[in-house]
Design a protein around this motif. Structure first.
Motif, PDB file in Angstrom:
ATOM      1  N   UNK A 166     -13.040   0.300  22.445  1.00 39.82           N
ATOM      2  CA  UNK A 166     -14.428   0.929  22.499  1.00 39.82           C
ATOM      3  C   UNK A 166     -15.567  -0.125  22.191  1.00 39.82           C
ATOM      4  N   UNK A 167     -16.749   0.238  22.832  1.00 35.91           N
ATOM      5  CA  UNK A 167     -17.674  -0.817  22.524  1.00 35.91           C
ATOM      6  C   UNK A 167     -18.341  -0.237  21.055  1.00 35.91           C
ATOM      7  N   UNK A 168     -18.785  -1.291  20.329  1.00 35.69           N
ATOM      8  CA  UNK A 168     -19.274  -0.993  19.076  1.00 35.69           C
ATOM      9  C   UNK A 168     -20.850  -0.787  19.437  1.00 35.69           C
ATOM     10  N   UNK A 169     -21.434  -0.024  18.804  1.00 31.97           N
ATOM     11  CA  UNK A 169     -22.870   0.446  18.845  1.00 31.97           C
ATOM     12  C   UNK A 169     -23.639  -0.757  18.805  1.00 31.97           C
ATOM     13  N   UNK A 170     -24.630  -0.881  19.881  1.00 31.68           N
ATOM     14  CA  UNK A 170     -25.568  -2.129  19.980  1.00 31.68           C
ATOM     15  C   UNK A 170     -25.093  -3.390  20.711  1.00 31.68           C
ATOM     16  N   UNK A 171     -23.660  -3.378  21.087  1.00 30.83           N
ATOM     17  CA  UNK A 171     -23.244  -4.194  22.026  1.00 30.83           C
ATOM     18  C   UNK A 171     -23.412  -4.116  23.547  1.00 30.83           C
ATOM     19  N   UNK A 172     -23.388  -4.968  24.325  1.00 27.65           N
ATOM     20  CA  UNK A 172     -23.774  -4.599  25.758  1.00 27.65           C
ATOM     21  C   UNK A 172     -22.677  -3.605  26.355  1.00 27.65           C
ATOM     22  N   UNK A 173     -23.098  -2.720  27.306  1.00 28.65           N
ATOM     23  CA  UNK A 173     -22.295  -1.581  27.735  1.00 28.65           C
ATOM     24  C   UNK A 173     -21.163  -2.253  28.513  1.00 28.65           C
ATOM     25  N   UNK A 174     -19.844  -1.532  28.065  1.00 31.92           N
ATOM     26  CA  UNK A 174     -18.872  -2.278  28.614  1.00 31.92           C
ATOM     27  C   UNK A 174     -17.966  -3.222  28.231  1.00 31.92           C
ATOM     28  N   UNK A 175     -18.511  -3.694  27.148  1.00 26.64           N
ATOM     29  CA  UNK A 175     -18.205  -4.956  26.473  1.00 26.64           C
ATOM     30  C   UNK A 175     -17.158  -4.494  25.027  1.00 26.64           C
ATOM     31  N   UNK A 176     -16.159  -5.336  24.765  1.00 19.55           N
ATOM     32  CA  UNK A 176     -15.268  -5.138  23.948  1.00 19.55           C
ATOM     33  C   UNK A 176     -15.010  -6.322  23.074  1.00 19.55           C
ATOM     34  N   UNK A 177     -15.179  -5.920  21.633  1.00 20.09           N
ATOM     35  CA  UNK A 177     -14.910  -7.304  20.682  1.00 20.09           C
ATOM     36  C   UNK A 177     -13.405  -7.526  20.587  1.00 20.09           C
ATOM     37  N   UNK A 178     -13.277  -9.012  20.879  1.00 19.07           N
ATOM     38  CA  UNK A 178     -11.952  -9.471  20.581  1.00 19.07           C
ATOM     39  C   UNK A 178     -11.969 -10.380  19.336  1.00 19.07           C
ATOM     40  N   UNK A 179     -11.329 -10.010  18.234  1.00 21.42           N
ATOM     41  CA  UNK A 179     -11.577 -10.426  16.752  1.00 21.42           C
ATOM     42  C   UNK A 179     -10.331 -11.444  16.281  1.00 21.42           C
ATOM     43  N   UNK A 180     -10.741 -12.600  15.908  1.00 25.66           N
ATOM     44  CA  UNK A 180      -9.599 -13.417  15.546  1.00 25.66           C
ATOM     45  C   UNK A 180      -9.217 -13.365  13.806  1.00 25.66           C
ATOM     46  N   UNK A 181      -7.944 -13.155  13.767  1.00 25.49           N
ATOM     47  CA  UNK A 181      -7.273 -12.689  12.615  1.00 25.49           C
ATOM     48  C   UNK A 181      -6.329 -13.869  12.003  1.00 25.49           C
ATOM     49  N   UNK A 182      -6.499 -14.360  10.885  1.00 27.61           N
ATOM     50  CA  UNK A 182      -5.751 -15.520  10.198  1.00 27.61           C
ATOM     51  C   UNK A 182      -4.471 -14.928   9.393  1.00 27.61           C
ATOM     52  N   UNK A 183      -3.313 -15.014  10.007  1.00 26.04           N
ATOM     53  CA  UNK A 183      -2.170 -14.322   9.596  1.00 26.04           C
ATOM     54  C   UNK A 183      -1.932 -14.882   8.108  1.00 26.04           C
ATOM     55  N   UNK A 184      -1.896 -15.994   7.749  1.00 32.26           N
ATOM     56  CA  UNK A 184      -1.595 -16.551   6.472  1.00 32.26           C
ATOM     57  C   UNK A 184      -2.764 -16.083   5.426  1.00 32.26           C
TER      58      UNK A 184
END
Length: 398
Positions: free
Chosen positions: A234-252
């Motif tokens: 889902x879109x985070x409030x305040x982000x452009x309509x229809x946009x989804x955040x892709x977040x980078x996570x460091x496994x180590x």
């Protein structure tokens, strides 16, 4: 934080209604299309023998011809899969019946299944329950024995590391959860900084800024197994309509790096249901509408690139497969040509080789009836031959 918008290339390929599947030359599907190669299914009414009762909170009226509650745990709700070396697959079930309130008697579990492509059936060959025996979860669980249920978390995606442990994406937080190979939680849930879903038990008085059931529907593991790309549904409030955040996570490090991109849906009403890496820069994504059966009009697989290919500040999406218009000249599975995958929730994609992918549905037992009206959907497994060859890093296969 880095934020980039992903836009769609090749708009002509996004026609929602096609006359029929295209055929290429040399025995391959045409570019941008796919052919059905294999089909197998796990019947909707499949239960874990000798397990605990379930479904007591969804009423007693028949749903698509199925009458709850159930004497055992249903094996359903597949929201992601991982291939094993023996031909079996690990598949993760979601929270059970659709929300926190009605899924307290659904035990969270990773199932192990084995498709028999010859017979077209899927066998259940094992699995593990998800538990928190070391009390890493910092809020009360439904069960005192710390077996996790669908009222505690909503697991919708997962990846497996070389050491056999799993990282699971949850929608209630949204959280990332690290389990050992036996399904025991290894550390506290990892929150996504600044993002709170309504069901997040840790948000206190902080207003939610993400819709319910719109957390981590998709996790993709980098070829070197060091990075997880976690995509919100889902879109985070305040982000452009229809946009989804892709977040980078460091496994180590067990932490987010602060780097993110934005995935732009073709319509704000669409959902993105799974992602899997093809190489260090590209991944496949399922984007779909929220309709089923004859009403379904948009169910697609896109190839997405993390790089800005044309240096315009936007990342491109390339259509790869229309799941409602799959060539089936051999009548695989007893279906006609074209073959349609018309489910409300299509939530699994996996790369098998540079021309072949596996796609699965979440059957939402007993609620979805996309294949046959009035009958609960099976868990279907389809193998597709792509018309466009992937630039595959083979490390993504293991």
């Amino acid at each position: 934080m880095k934020a980039k918008m992903i836009s769609c290339a090749a708009a002509a390929a996004l026609v929602l209604v096609a006359a029929g599947p295209a055929y290429g030359t040399g025995g391959e599907p045409a570019p941008g299309t796919a052919r059905l190669e294999k089909f197998a299914k796990l019947p909707a009414r499949t239960f874990l023998s000798g397990s605990e009762p379930s479904g007591s909170l969804i009423g007693t009226a028949p749903i698509n011809g199925v009458t709850p509650p159930f004497a055992d745990q249903p094996i359903q709700g597949f929201s992601g899969q991982i291939r094993n070396s023996d031909g079996s697959y690990d598949v993760i079930s979601d929270n059970g019946y659709g929300n926190k309130a009605n899924s307290a008697d659904f035990i969270l579990r990773i199932q192990r299944v084995f498709p028999d492509w010859g017979s077209g059936q899927v066998d259940v060959v094992g699995g593990i329950n998800l538990t928190d025996p070391h009390s890493y979860v910092p809020f009360p669980l439904h069960r005192t024995d710390r077996v996790l249920t669908g009222t505690d978390f909503d697991p919708e995606s997962f990846v497996r590391l070389p050491d056999g442990t799993y990282w699971v994406g949850d929608e209630f937080g949204p959280f990332l959860l690290h389990f050992d190979r036996a399904g025991r939680l290894m550390s506290p849930p990892v929150s996504l900084p600044g993002v709170f879903a309504p069901d997040n038990p840790l948000r206190g008085d902080t207003p939610s800024n993400l819709g319910g059931s719109r957390g981590f529907e998709s996790l993709a593991l980098s070829p070197d197994k060091r990075t997880i790309y976690a995509l919100l549904e889902g879109t985070v409030a305040g982000d452009p309509a229809g946009s989804l955040r892709l977040n980078e996570f460091d496994v180590r490090a067990g932490a987010y790096t602060g780097k993110r991109w934005m995935y732009q849906r073709e319509s704000p009403s669409h959902s993105v249901a799974d992602a899997v890496m093809v190489n260090a820069h590209q991944f496949l994504v399922i984007e779909r509408d929220d309709f089923q059966g004859d009403a379904a009009v948009f169910k697609r697989v896109f190839l997405v690139d993390l790089r800005d290919q044309n240096n315009d500040g936007l990342l491109d999406k390339t259509p790869m497969v229309d799941l409602l218009n799959i060539a089936n000249p051999r009548g695989v599975g007893g279906f006609g040509d074209p073959f349609r995958f018309p489910f409300f929730t299509i939530e699994g994609v996996l790369v098998l080789d540079d021309r072949t992918i596996l796609v699965t549905n979440d059957n939402n037992f007993p609620n979805s009836a996309g294949r046959t009206p009035g009958q609960p959907d099976d868990n279907e497994f389809i193998v597709l031959r792509l018309g466009t060859k992937l630039n595959l890093d083979r490390r993504t296969l293991g």
